[in-house]
Design a protein around this motif. Sequence first.
Motif, short mmCIF file in Angstrom:
data_model
loop_
_atom_site.label_atom_id
_atom_site.label_comp_id
_atom_site.label_asym_id
_atom_site.label_seq_id
_atom_site.Cartn_x
_atom_site.Cartn_y
_atom_site.Cartn_z
N GLU A 1 43.06 -8.75 63.47
CA GLU A 1 42.00 -10.23 63.22
C GLU A 1 41.52 -9.85 61.76
OE1 GLU A 1 39.22 -10.76 65.80
OE2 GLU A 1 40.77 -10.71 68.12
N ARG A 2 41.22 -8.44 61.65
CA ARG A 2 40.95 -9.21 59.90
C ARG A 2 41.31 -8.88 59.35
NH1 ARG A 2 37.43 -5.10 60.48
NH2 ARG A 2 38.91 -3.24 59.86
N GLU B 1 40.80 -4.77 66.70
CA GLU B 1 39.68 -4.84 65.51
C GLU B 1 40.42 -5.82 64.20
OE1 GLU B 1 36.25 -2.68 65.36
OE2 GLU B 1 36.10 -3.11 66.94
N GLU C 1 44.57 -11.19 59.48
CA GLU C 1 45.36 -12.29 59.44
C GLU C 1 44.05 -13.31 58.21
OE1 GLU C 1 44.47 -13.72 63.00
OE2 GLU C 1 46.35 -13.10 63.63
#
Length: 287
Positions: free
Chosen positions: A214-215, A211, A217
Amino acid sequence: MRSIVLTKGVPDFSEGAVSFDEDGHLERGKTPTVMNPNDAFALEAALQTKIRHGGHVSGMSMGPPGYADVLEGAMKSVYADDSYLLSDRELAASDTWATAITLSAGLEKYQEEVADVDIVFAGFKTADGETGQTGPQTCWAMDWPIVTHVIALEIDPDERMLRAKRLVEGDVDEIETVEASLPCFVVTDPEFEPTYRKASHRLTHKRLRAETEERAEEHDEHLTTWDHVDLNLDPDYIGLDGSPTIVSSVDPIPKAPSEREATMIDPDDGMGEVLEEMQPYAVEVSD
């Protein structure tokens, strides 16, 4: 369980490019910056807390805009949900006291506008200052309990209690177990090692990592920046003007002189010389 991890950018001394102005103040804009190495243990403690008890973790730092990269690195390390940067020119050249005043103002604003905090984690000292004062001074300003040199910890959310093992250095290093009520400060020791004994903890660790990748990025979307006006801080009590510490001078650390002599050998022509030189030191090995 809601935690905040205090982290800081420090000069990358390995680069050999630390820059100071004529008054002896560090020119951070001209010096490569990395996350303070000792903050890694605070990040590990916060991550362990999140994996075991769930909740929310925020990273917080005081420094120039470039510290956003440090907070992004912290997010990746601790799988933080968001980041808070306390930054403007009025905060420049703060000593540990002015830094603690600013950080405590950031924590108070966080509690007023975001949520109540259960634990604040901090590293025990920075690579550039080596004082070990900022965490305890910030805690003093918040008037919370503090446990330092923590090497292991357990939390009872229902009883609102933290039980920690801390390293006590003396003639013989000892480990003592202490308790503190929440909210509190935890200053980790480099001996801290996270433990994940349950399979569910390891699965949670794997899920949170995916998780966070992705955050991170899109870190800018999860970053909040507050300046001294947002924090309602008087410029006379922050930054250089609010710092009672006076640095009289800063001297560069000279490179140690080499005590070894080196002889360059052509591998095509000189290996015989090498064998001849080493032969007196050879030891016969028997079966």
